[in-house]
Design a protein around this motif. Structure first.
Motif, PDB file in Angstrom:
ATOM      1  N   LYS A   1     -28.898  97.731 -59.317  1.00  0.00           N
ATOM      2  CA  LYS A   1     -30.167  97.050 -59.047  1.00  0.00           C
ATOM      3  C   LYS A   1     -29.936  95.661 -58.453  1.00  0.00           C
ATOM      4  N   ASN A   2     -28.628  95.356 -58.282  1.00  0.00           N
ATOM      5  CA  ASN A   2     -28.342  94.020 -57.769  1.00  0.00           C
ATOM      6  C   ASN A   2     -28.679  93.901 -56.282  1.00  0.00           C
ATOM      7  N   GLN A   3     -28.690  95.012 -55.605  1.00  0.00           N
ATOM      8  CA  GLN A   3     -28.996  94.915 -54.184  1.00  0.00           C
ATOM      9  C   GLN A   3     -30.492  94.760 -53.976  1.00  0.00           C
ATOM     10  N   LEU A   4     -30.824  93.924 -52.992  1.00  0.00           N
ATOM     11  CA  LEU A   4     -32.222  93.763 -52.662  1.00  0.00           C
ATOM     12  C   LEU A   4     -32.731  95.091 -52.104  1.00  0.00           C
ATOM     13  N   SER A   5     -33.970  95.377 -52.382  1.00  0.00           N
ATOM     14  CA  SER A   5     -34.512  96.618 -51.851  1.00  0.00           C
ATOM     15  C   SER A   5     -34.620  96.470 -50.343  1.00  0.00           C
ATOM     16  N   PHE A   6     -34.706  97.589 -49.677  1.00  0.00           N
ATOM     17  CA  PHE A   6     -34.717  97.629 -48.224  1.00  0.00           C
ATOM     18  C   PHE A   6     -35.728  96.641 -47.638  1.00  0.00           C
ATOM     19  N   LYS A   7     -36.911  96.633 -48.265  1.00  0.00           N
ATOM     20  CA  LYS A   7     -37.997  95.807 -47.736  1.00  0.00           C
ATOM     21  C   LYS A   7     -37.723  94.303 -47.890  1.00  0.00           C
ATOM     22  N   ASP A   8     -37.040  93.943 -48.967  1.00  0.00           N
ATOM     23  CA  ASP A   8     -36.833  92.521 -49.246  1.00  0.00           C
ATOM     24  C   ASP A   8     -35.561  91.956 -48.603  1.00  0.00           C
ATOM     25  N   ARG A   9     -34.764  92.852 -48.059  1.00  0.00           N
ATOM     26  CA  ARG A   9     -33.526  92.376 -47.434  1.00  0.00           C
ATOM     27  C   ARG A   9     -33.880  91.425 -46.295  1.00  0.00           C
ATOM     28  N   PRO A  10     -33.074  90.384 -46.080  1.00  0.00           N
ATOM     29  CA  PRO A  10     -33.415  89.471 -44.983  1.00  0.00           C
ATOM     30  C   PRO A  10     -33.418  90.200 -43.636  1.00  0.00           C
ATOM     31  N   ILE A  11     -34.238  89.700 -42.753  1.00  0.00           N
ATOM     32  CA  ILE A  11     -34.290  90.256 -41.399  1.00  0.00           C
ATOM     33  C   ILE A  11     -32.938  90.053 -40.738  1.00  0.00           C
ATOM     34  N   LYS A  12     -32.444  91.115 -40.124  1.00  0.00           N
ATOM     35  CA  LYS A  12     -31.157  91.002 -39.445  1.00  0.00           C
ATOM     36  C   LYS A  12     -31.401  90.996 -37.939  1.00  0.00           C
ATOM     37  N   ILE A  13     -30.912  89.947 -37.288  1.00  0.00           N
ATOM     38  CA  ILE A  13     -31.229  89.778 -35.872  1.00  0.00           C
ATOM     39  C   ILE A  13     -29.979  89.506 -35.053  1.00  0.00           C
ATOM     40  N   LEU A  14     -29.903  90.165 -33.911  1.00  0.00           N
ATOM     41  CA  LEU A  14     -28.794  89.938 -32.978  1.00  0.00           C
ATOM     42  C   LEU A  14     -29.302  89.089 -31.820  1.00  0.00           C
ATOM     43  N   LEU A  15     -28.662  87.954 -31.587  1.00  0.00           N
ATOM     44  CA  LEU A  15     -29.029  87.091 -30.468  1.00  0.00           C
ATOM     45  C   LEU A  15     -28.013  87.267 -29.343  1.00  0.00           C
ATOM     46  N   ALA A  16     -28.518  87.481 -28.137  1.00  0.00           N
ATOM     47  CA  ALA A  16     -27.582  87.739 -27.049  1.00  0.00           C
ATOM     48  C   ALA A  16     -28.094  87.224 -25.712  1.00  0.00           C
ATOM     49  N   LYS A  17     -27.150  86.819 -24.886  1.00  0.00           N
ATOM     50  CA  LYS A  17     -27.439  86.486 -23.487  1.00  0.00           C
ATOM     51  C   LYS A  17     -26.696  87.510 -22.632  1.00  0.00           C
ATOM     52  N   PRO A  18     -27.365  88.622 -22.316  1.00  0.00           N
ATOM     53  CA  PRO A  18     -26.643  89.743 -21.720  1.00  0.00           C
ATOM     54  C   PRO A  18     -26.513  89.661 -20.205  1.00  0.00           C
ATOM     55  N   GLY A  19     -26.384  88.496 -19.623  1.00  0.00           N
ATOM     56  CA  GLY A  19     -26.193  88.409 -18.177  1.00  0.00           C
ATOM     57  C   GLY A  19     -25.097  87.416 -17.902  1.00  0.00           C
ATOM     58  N   ILE A  20     -25.029  86.956 -16.652  1.00  0.00           N
ATOM     59  CA  ILE A  20     -24.042  85.932 -16.321  1.00  0.00           C
ATOM     60  C   ILE A  20     -24.770  84.601 -16.402  1.00  0.00           C
ATOM     61  N   ASP A  21     -24.828  84.037 -17.588  1.00  0.00           N
ATOM     62  CA  ASP A  21     -25.667  82.855 -17.794  1.00  0.00           C
ATOM     63  C   ASP A  21     -25.148  82.039 -18.969  1.00  0.00           C
ATOM     64  N   GLY A  22     -24.830  80.786 -18.698  1.00  0.00           N
ATOM     65  CA  GLY A  22     -24.288  79.931 -19.761  1.00  0.00           C
ATOM     66  C   GLY A  22     -25.304  78.999 -20.404  1.00  0.00           C
ATOM     67  N   HIS A  23     -26.568  79.078 -20.014  1.00  0.00           N
ATOM     68  CA  HIS A  23     -27.590  78.189 -20.593  1.00  0.00           C
ATOM     69  C   HIS A  23     -27.838  78.577 -22.047  1.00  0.00           C
ATOM     70  N   ASP A  24     -27.118  77.944 -22.966  1.00  0.00           N
ATOM     71  CA  ASP A  24     -27.210  78.431 -24.354  1.00  0.00           C
ATOM     72  C   ASP A  24     -27.894  77.451 -25.301  1.00  0.00           C
ATOM     73  N   ARG A  25     -28.510  76.393 -24.753  1.00  0.00           N
ATOM     74  CA  ARG A  25     -29.159  75.423 -25.627  1.00  0.00           C
ATOM     75  C   ARG A  25     -30.230  76.085 -26.496  1.00  0.00           C
ATOM     76  N   GLY A  26     -31.103  76.845 -25.862  1.00  0.00           N
ATOM     77  CA  GLY A  26     -32.207  77.469 -26.582  1.00  0.00           C
ATOM     78  C   GLY A  26     -31.729  78.468 -27.615  1.00  0.00           C
ATOM     79  N   ILE A  27     -30.796  79.302 -27.227  1.00  0.00           N
ATOM     80  CA  ILE A  27     -30.366  80.367 -28.134  1.00  0.00           C
ATOM     81  C   ILE A  27     -29.620  79.785 -29.336  1.00  0.00           C
ATOM     82  N   LEU A  28     -28.891  78.685 -29.128  1.00  0.00           N
ATOM     83  CA  LEU A  28     -28.185  78.060 -30.253  1.00  0.00           C
ATOM     84  C   LEU A  28     -29.177  77.412 -31.225  1.00  0.00           C
ATOM     85  N   VAL A  29     -30.236  76.813 -30.660  1.00  0.00           N
ATOM     86  CA  VAL A  29     -31.277  76.240 -31.520  1.00  0.00           C
ATOM     87  C   VAL A  29     -31.929  77.359 -32.344  1.00  0.00           C
ATOM     88  N   LEU A  30     -32.240  78.463 -31.669  1.00  0.00           N
ATOM     89  CA  LEU A  30     -32.894  79.568 -32.385  1.00  0.00           C
ATOM     90  C   LEU A  30     -31.977  80.187 -33.443  1.00  0.00           C
TER      91      LEU A  30
END
Lengths: 156, 572
Positions: free
Chosen positions: A11-40
């Protein structure tokens, strides 16, 4: 916290619904502008999400691969180089090809208004530009994550 | 070796020793007049700090600056330590160069835009390249799909450069190319275009950015690991010092560091620290500091906090002159001059109510002129949306022309010199910069600090703090978090069509069909051999490959094979 975890095994594991949102952040092109994505990345983490940052220059294939392997709720794509119509679409297409429908895709960057409905049609929502309050983005990501969760649950 | 003191820590102590500690005039004025007034009439209770986190008083007085400010810290224009300006006559001698960064779509599009700007009185060309070019990918690489011509012009082979400069007399213009990782390749292409136009290599004038350290710090456009790029830059430095007297081979750039989210003082400190690294590298490569250092130029951001920007530029000149003289032993006055290009801040431009951006750019441009810039790019009001339209570019250029011709601002040199506030702030910026130099030195130098991700993390932290302050309303952006309006996208923006991609693909197919493949293969093999030997200068081999119409990716792939690629340290 660790005591709680060990007290009742299983019961130690959080239930599926309460688990934190898991998010993948990506810049999938040829682009180094990462200020925004690092802030997010920091903001999402501060909001309690589990954040994976794909680093710079991943291919759309690598983004989709990571999203599936890590079983994320949301993939957040950022581009400020004008290539979103090509590259975001590739990510969405690859997701579809792999039969994935329970991972939400959101976008952001310098995206002209005219492109937004086209991206929405591909299932890529948000598409926020510079100057958008973080709270707006977090609310949107949370909403999309919950929708993805529902699909995940119904698929189980 | 004592690790507790170094050149910079000693300078820091010196500055601190000379900083006045007390200000009795200010203190008694507060008690005598200000406090009562505030109580009676109220006041705006908020934090008064600038982007660098420096706290500001209500007013500054002679007691805020050292007594020997004039003789020791300022000097006269064109004299050490150059705080007031690098030239004795500044804008009375020559106005700053109005250099508008341009480049988009196909080489034909860019050629037209350059000619348009020349026709409207621009005095120096400045070229932006698209992402595939900046990362050393050809237009026909699948990764380049959708990116061709989007953020600048696409250059895949020498053929493209020939088109960009068609009908432009390279002996009459100076050309600045914003290119970093493949800087040596683009320099070689420029030489090759000049050769075809029968212009002696020694007459070619211009600048390549080639500041790779700030790529790892901020702009993140690299091909190889840092050491490999630094070696190629060393080769280019040596080659150009010998052959191209009018070629500025490194433009040490704070612009991108600032745009990536740093404060003004971080921009100042990290940029100059990069500069010191290149000076050290040149000396280690056997070049005479008085021979090569005068070719190094700088590129700063001018953001919206008016006085902070001016103080930053003044402090930069003084620090550079001091360190070059005292640490690197430069003897000639010219070596001590920090000459710089300025661009107004893209980050301060808003997506919302875009016409307001014209005002922001004007204020930032004014700061650059008051800060003594040698050349200036003013951003166009539509740049938060897309690459600028022709109309928007013209307004941006006219902004500079109005400052130059109508306002009287350039008539007097360093008109803010002697302002208690500006002098105090200049000193504070200088002190904070030395604090960073000292810290970086203790980490083993800038290269180690970058490879460890320290600099990147410092910037990310500042950028995040600023974002939070915006969200909390502690900092204001008009139209974004105050005075907002509901609106649709109200302006026409430049669209880059997919036709650019098609045209580029067609051109490279033709180039590959018509070039002498054997010559290409041989040139690339020779380049590989040169790259494998650290003491061989790669520049002549790159030139040979370029002239054989080897593509940017083919040439970069030789380096990828020899040096490998790079993955950045974890920042978040």
């Amino acid at each position: 916290m660790s005591e709680e975890r060990s007290s009742e095994h299983g019961k130690n594991q959080l239930s599926f619904k309460d688990r934190p949102i898991k998010i993948l952040l990506a810049k999938p092109g040829i682009d180094g502008h990462d200020r925004g994505i690092l802030v997010l990345a920091k903001a999402f983490r501060d909001a309690g999400m589990e954040v994976i940052y794909a680093g710079l220059l991943p291919t759309p294939e690598q983004v989709v691969e990571t999203a599936i392997n890590e079983d994320v709720d949301v993939v957040a794509l950022s581009l400020l180089n004008g290539a979103h119509m090509t590259v975001f679409k590739k990510v969405a297409d690859l997701m579809k090809e792999r039969g994935v429908n329970d991972i939400a895709i959101v976008g952001g960057g310098t995206i002209p208004d005219a492109d937004k409905p086209k991206l929405e049609k591909l299932g890529i929502s948000g598409n926020y530009g510079p100057g958008t309050p973080i709270s707006v983005i977090i609310d949107h990501v949370t909403k999309r994550a919950m929708e993805a969760r529902k699909l995940k649950e119904s698929g189980q | 070796m004592s690790s507790n003191t170094n050149f910079y820590s000693k300078k820091l102590d010196e500055i601190r020793d000379q900083t006045p500690r007390t200000n009795s005039e200010y203190d008694s004025w507060r008690k005598r007049t200000l406090q009562e007034w505030n109580q009676k009439t109220g006041y705006r209770d908020r934090e008064y700090i600038n982007s660098s986190g420096i706290e500001l008083k209500e007013v500054y007085t002679p007691e805020d600056i050292p007594q020997d400010t004039e003789s020791r810290l300022l000097g006269m224009p064109g004299e050490y330590p150059f705080t007031r300006g690098v030239y004795p006559n500044m804008y009375r001698g020559k106005l700053w160069t109005m250099r508008m960064f341009s480049g988009f779509g196909t080489p034909e599009d860019t050629n037209r835009r350059l000619k348009y700007l020349i026709q409207h009185g621009e005095s120096g060309l400045s070229i932006a390249f698209d992402m595939p070019t900046l990362y050393g990918f050809d237009c026909d690489n699948p990764r380049s799909d959708g990116e061709i011509g989007k953020c600048g012009v696409n250059v895949t082979s020498l053929k493209d450069m020939e088109v960009i400069f068609r009908g432009i007399d390279l002996s009459k213009v100076s050309t600045s190319m914003t290119i970093n990782a493949p800087a040596a390749i683009l320099t070689a292409m420029y030489i090759a275009v000049g050769k075809k136009k029968k212009i002696p290599i020694s007459d070619l004038a211009g600048t390549v950015q080639a500041d790779i350290l700030k790529e790892y710090i901020a702009q993140k456009e690299w091909i190889y690991p840092p050491e490999a790029h630094l070696r190629l830059i060393r080769d280019m430095m040596t080659y150009c010092t010998e052959n191209m007297p009018k070629w500025n081979y490194i433009s040490i750039s704070g612009y991108h560091i600032r745009e990536a989210g740093s404060s003004a003082v971080q921009e100042l400190a990290f940029t100059l620290a990069d500069g010191f690294y290149y000076v050290d590298m040149g000396i280690k490569a056997g070049l005479d500091v008085d021979e090569f250092a005068p070719r190094l130029s700088f590129f700063f951001n001018s953001s919206i906090n008016f006085f902070e920007e001016i103080a930053k530029m003044r402090a930069a000149r003084r620090i550079w002159a001091t360190v070059l003289k005292e640490k690197f032993g430069a003897k000639k006055p010219r070596t001590l001059l920090l000459r710089f290009h300025t661009q107004t801040s893209g980050y301060t431009l808003t997506w919302q109510q875009p016409l307001n951006n014209i005002i922001r750019t004007t204020i930032e441009a004014m700061a650059a002129v008051l800060g003594g810039t040698q050349s200036l790019h003013t951003n166009s009001y539509d740049e938060a949306w897309a690459l600028p339209s022709e109309e928007a570019v013209k307004i941006a250029l006219r902004t500079q022309q109005i400052i130059a011709e109508e306002t009287g601002v350039p008539d007097v040199i360093d008109p803010l010199g002697g302002s208690y506030y500006v002098e105090w702030l200049t000193n504070r910026m200088e002190e904070e910069a030395y604090r960073y130099f000292d810290e970086i030195e203790r980490m083993g130098g800038i290269l180690d600090a970058v490879k460890a991700g320290y600099i990147q993390k410092e910037i990310a932290a500042t950028s995040y703090r600023r974002q939070i302050r915006l969200e909390e309303g502690k900092e204001i952006m008009v139209g974004v978090n105050k005075y907002t309006e509901k609106e649709d996208q109200p302006i026409n923006i430049l669209k880059i069509s997919k036709a650019a991609q098609k045209q580029q693909l067609e051109r490279i197919r033709n180039v590959k069909k018509t070039r002498d493949q054997l010559k290409v293969d041989r040139a690339l093999q020779e380049l590989e051999d040169a790259m494998r030997k650290d003491d061989v200068n790669t520049m002549p081999f790159i030139l040979k490959a370029v002239e054989a119409y080897a593509t940017i990716e083919e040439i970069s792939n030789v380096g990828r094979k020899v040096f490998g690629t790079w993955k950045e340290p974890v920042i978040v």
